[in-house]
Design a protein around this motif. Structure first.
Motif, PDB file in Angstrom:
ATOM      1  N   ALA A  37       0.848  -1.199   0.000  1.00 49.25           N
ATOM      2  CA  ALA A  37       0.000   0.000   0.000  1.00 49.25           C
ATOM      3  C   ALA A  37       0.878   1.242   0.000  1.00 49.25           C
ATOM      4  O   ALA A  37       1.954   1.255   0.605  1.00 49.25           O
ATOM      5  CB  ALA A  37      -0.891  -0.001   1.234  1.00 49.25           C
ATOM      6  N   ASN A  39       2.012   5.021   1.024  1.00 51.84           N
ATOM      7  CA  ASN A  39       1.949   5.691   2.322  1.00 51.84           C
ATOM      8  C   ASN A  39       0.605   6.408   2.437  1.00 51.84           C
ATOM      9  O   ASN A  39       0.121   6.972   1.458  1.00 51.84           O
ATOM     10  CB  ASN A  39       3.090   6.714   2.453  1.00 51.84           C
ATOM     11  N   LYS A  43      -1.333   1.261   5.995  1.00 50.90           N
ATOM     12  CA  LYS A  43      -0.367   0.282   6.509  1.00 50.90           C
ATOM     13  C   LYS A  43      -0.242   0.439   8.020  1.00 50.90           C
ATOM     14  O   LYS A  43      -0.422  -0.505   8.775  1.00 50.90           O
ATOM     15  CB  LYS A  43       1.016   0.505   5.867  1.00 50.90           C
ATOM     16  N   THR A  44       0.078   1.655   8.429  1.00 54.96           N
ATOM     17  CA  THR A  44       0.285   1.886   9.861  1.00 54.96           C
ATOM     18  C   THR A  44      -1.039   1.766  10.610  1.00 54.96           C
ATOM     19  O   THR A  44      -1.058   1.352  11.773  1.00 54.96           O
ATOM     20  CB  THR A  44       0.936   3.275  10.070  1.00 54.96           C
ATOM     21  N   ASP A 603       5.640  -3.103   9.726  1.00 51.81           N
ATOM     22  CA  ASP A 603       5.360  -1.992   8.812  1.00 51.81           C
ATOM     23  C   ASP A 603       6.706  -1.532   8.250  1.00 51.81           C
ATOM     24  O   ASP A 603       7.659  -1.335   9.010  1.00 51.81           O
ATOM     25  CB  ASP A 603       4.687  -0.859   9.612  1.00 51.81           C
ATOM     26  N   SER A 604       6.826  -1.359   6.956  1.00 55.19           N
ATOM     27  CA  SER A 604       8.077  -0.997   6.271  1.00 55.19           C
ATOM     28  C   SER A 604       9.213  -1.945   6.661  1.00 55.19           C
ATOM     29  O   SER A 604      10.210  -1.525   7.246  1.00 55.19           O
ATOM     30  CB  SER A 604       8.497   0.432   6.620  1.00 55.19           C
ATOM     31  N   LEU A 633       4.009  -5.181   5.697  1.00 55.04           N
ATOM     32  CA  LEU A 633       3.273  -4.073   5.081  1.00 55.04           C
ATOM     33  C   LEU A 633       4.263  -3.220   4.291  1.00 55.04           C
ATOM     34  O   LEU A 633       5.050  -2.477   4.872  1.00 55.04           O
ATOM     35  CB  LEU A 633       2.587  -3.241   6.174  1.00 55.04           C
ATOM     36  N   THR A 635       5.519  -0.557   1.056  1.00 51.63           N
ATOM     37  CA  THR A 635       5.132   0.450   0.060  1.00 51.63           C
ATOM     38  C   THR A 635       5.497  -0.152  -1.300  1.00 51.63           C
ATOM     39  O   THR A 635       6.364  -1.032  -1.353  1.00 51.63           O
ATOM     40  CB  THR A 635       5.909   1.771   0.233  1.00 51.63           C
TER      41      THR A 635
END
Lengths: 672, 61
Positions: A37, A39, A43-44, A603-604, A633, A635
């Motif tokens: 996804a 930013n 995601k977060t 995340d990332s 997750l 980008t």
């Protein structure tokens, strides 16, 4: 070790996830799910949904997120004023042969503000959102146990202890969190809790309490024992205070050490700027000097060429005249002065003007003959003689022309090269300085201030270190005193009138206490060694600098330190990629040591890993996902081609997108 | 939560009699069960142990 697996996350009106679910089925032998996804797409928010569900806390909120309601924007805009809307997140896991559902619900009534816009108002503001945990044996719905309140919190702690939640729900962009000083203490507490070290400590403490109460009871009939126990308690209070004060001083020391490191870093960054500024000034001066030299050389060359142009034009004539004079000496007068010769002859005592010898009569006769024969004037002879010398000089000068011209041209060429080289370096430095230039005076002031602040922090650090040392001494002295006093209390207890059984109880409790202390010490050491070993093994497999790193150590405070092969600490000089690898390694070690194979939501996951290392780390995490569930997750940029090649076909990959009106995420499954 | 295998292993490794090892484990189980009754439960457990082991309890007189 049984795996804890997140089966699905269900949303109802929660932020941009609106209503729907994300399920994470196992594909092949890997428990790995990938969500891609942009930013700002959610995601977060997914991490926040999990932590809100489990802990009633959105741990990964940015400043802007805090201001927004958790009620979905689309639902809010289209809501009927006065109606109540539920927001909920349900996290379903499987563990220990059970399916466990964690559910948090918060209700909002929608009202209109003074501009007629829908606003959410939390129902029962003073109450926490409703939280329930339901567990059922896998494969059946019978015997479902529903827990609420503290009992529900205990289940959360059992599977996802909040103290180490950032080791389950991992934000790759916030690596700093993993190496915070305070984090070590939290990890230690959590690990002690999970490994039941706290249970051992509580047991030791309770044995001590029971013993003391028994002794107090005995002391009522034994004044000397009562006095001793009161002295012992006083010493215990003193040592407790000393420990608190030492802890305070140690915290102060740590904070000051962080400050010193910060100043070192800042000064380290600014010093090269100052050096570059100095170099720039020197280059500017040097270029100025070279330009002045260039002007001078150009003038010199112009003059030289002008002069030599005339001489070159005259060269054939000059050469011809010179050759005639030097080739026909007989056609020109001899080079003597007749008047001088006559004066010599008149003076009988005069010597020869050439050799200074006495002139004989014969010599005088020859001079007279010469005077008689010579019809030319001596001035012409002198003139021709001088002319010949001048012509010879001019010829010499003309013949040196090519060499001199070449020297002049070379000087000019050197000068131009230097100007060009210095100019290029000046451009380079100016470009570098453009970003960090503070102006010379400002920079010097800034460095001076930082150096002053650092010196200040250092002296405060030393003061805190002295205080800490003093308390350490006090603690040592008090420990000895307490030991002595305890012996006295024990002796007095034995001498007391207490019955035989009571004395036996006291002795047995003392023995049990020492056994449990031994168990506790061994468990603590084993835990630390295990975390240290696993962290090193994981880090070593993720890092591809084989000749750099030598060891990883976990301190008593669970602070992690990395050493090179020469045993020099290099924790603070790790690159972003190495920090990421260390964070993963430590995370996996803590999972392992906790005895619970918890999932990892990242995340990332590769955001801070440089391109060349991305593939290697993606590969390592892929291997880990055979044993442990990982939800990543990404980008789209982070999910580069080499990463895609590793994952696609082997794992579940989904793309999330925001709707056109940006009110909800597309790509989640529908509930039901 | 049951007492972990690691702790049980450490207790078994103690250089004491099997009964005393069991006593340690029983004490930890009381601790794990509920803490607010620990004083009574601890003392009851110890008293029972002393009673069962009589003079041969290895406890200093």
């Amino acid at each position: 070790m049984n795996s804890i697996v997140i089966e699905k996350i269900e949303f109802q009106n929660f932020r941009q996830y609106k209503s729907g679910k994300l399920s994470f089925p196992k594909r092949g032998e890997h428990m790995l799910s990938v969500l891609i996804a942009q930013n700002g797409t959610g995601k977060t928010t997914l991490l926040n949904a999990i932590t809100w569900c489990l802990y009633n806390e959105e741990q990964h909120l940015s400043g802007s997120g805090e201001a927004l309601t958790i009620l979905n924007k689309d639902v809010l805009e289209h809501a009927t004023p006065g109606r109540v809307y539920d927001v909920s997140v349900v996290l379903t896991i499987t563990a220990d042969g059970k399916t466990i559902e964690f559910k948090r619900v918060q209700s909002f009534r929608v009202d209109k503000d003074e501009h007629g816009i829908n606003i959410p108002v939390q129902v029962n503001r003073e109450e926490l959102p409703e939280f329930t945990v339901s567990s059922m044996i896998q494969g059946g719905t019978e015997n479902t146990v529903v827990k609420t309140g503290q009992d529900a919190e205990i289940v959360v702690k059992q599977y996802f202890d909040q103290k180490i939640s950032k080791f389950y729900f991992f934000d790759g962009e916030k690596l700093g969190d993993f190496f915070e000083e305070e984090r070590g203490e939290e990890i230690k507490t959590s690990i002690f809790n999970i490994s039941q070290v706290n249970l051992l400590s509580d047991c030791i403490h309770h044995i001590e309490t029971v013993r003391n109460e028994t002794k107090r009871r005995i002391s009522r009939d034994c004044p000397s024992l009562e006095t001793l126990m009161s002295e012992q308690n006083k010493l215990k209070e003193e040592i407790e205070n000393a420990r608190i004060n030492k802890k305070k001083a140690d915290r102060g020391k740590r904070e000051l050490d962080q400050k010193i490191q910060f100043y070192n870093k800042q000064i380290g960054k600014l010093r090269p700027v100052r050096e570059k500024q100095n170099e720039r000034n020197m280059l500017e001066d040097s270029i100025q000097g070279l330009l002045e030299e260039k002007d001078r050389l150009l003038v010199e060359r112009a003059r030289f060429i002008r002069r030599n142009l005339t001489l070159l034009n005259l060269y054939p004539s000059i050469k011809k005249v010179y050759n005639y004079i030097s080739g026909n000496p007989d056609k020109f007068p001899p080079r003597f002065d007749i008047a001088t010769l006559k004066r010599i002859l008149k003076d009988s005592e005069a010597n020869c003007p050439i050799c200074n010898n006495h002139l004989t009569d014969e010599s005088r006769r020859h001079i007279q003959e010469y005077i008689d024969k010579t019809p030319f004037s001596s001035e012409s002879a002198a003139f021709i003689d001088k002319l010949s010398d001048v012509l010879a000089d001019l010829i010499g000068e003309i013949e040196e022309f090519p060499e001199k011209k070449e020297t002049l041209e070379n000087n000019l060429q050197n000068n131009s090269s230097k100007i060009e080289a210095n100019g290029n370096r000046l451009k380079e430095i100016s470009r570098e300085l453009k970003v960090t230039d503070y102006g010379e005076e400002n920079l010097t002031n800034k460095i001076n201030k930082l150096e002053h602040d650092r010196a200040d922090a250092k002296s405060q650090f030393e003061a805190q270190a002295k205080i800490s040392g003093a308390f350490e001494n006090t603690i040592e002295i008090l420990e000895r005193k307490i030991e002595d006093k305890s012996r006295e209390v024990e002796e007095a207890t034995k001498r007391s009138n207490a019955d035989r059984d009571t004395k036996k109880q006291l002795d047995l409790f003392e023995k049990l206490k020492s056994h449990i202390e031994a168990v506790k010490d061994n468990i603590m050491k084993e835990m630390k060694d295990e975390i240290e070993r696993i962290t090193w093994e994981c880090f070593d497999s993720m890092i591809w600098k084989e000749k750099t790193f030598g060891d990883i150590q976990i301190g008593e405070d669970y602070k992690i330190s990395v050493f090179d092969k020469e045993n020099r600490e290099m924790t603070r000089s790790l690159s972003a990629t190495e920090q990421m690898a260390l964070a993963y390694a430590y995370t996996l070690a803590i999972h392992e040591a906790s005895g619970r194979n918890c999932p990892l939501v990242i995340d990332s996951p590769l955001g801070r890993v440089s391109d060349t290392n991305r593939e290697k780390m993606a590969e390592e995490l892929f291997k880990v996902s055979k044993e442990k569930q990982i939800i990543m997750l990404f980008t789209p940029d982070e999910y580069s081609d080499p990463v895609r090649e590793i994952y696609e076909g082997n794992v579940l990959v989904r793309k999330l997108k925001l709707s056109e009106d940006e009110n909800y995420v597309k790509g989640v499954e529908q509930n039901g | 939560m049951p007492i972990s295998e690691k702790i049980q292993k450490e207790i078994n490794a103690l250089d004491v009699s099997p009964d005393e090892k069991k006593l340690v484990l029983d004490l930890l189980e009381i601790e794990d069960g509920s803490t607010y009754r620990y004083k009574t439960d601890y003392v009851d457990l110890i008293k029972k142990y002393i009673r069962e082991h009589g003079e041969d309890d290895g406890v200093n007189e």
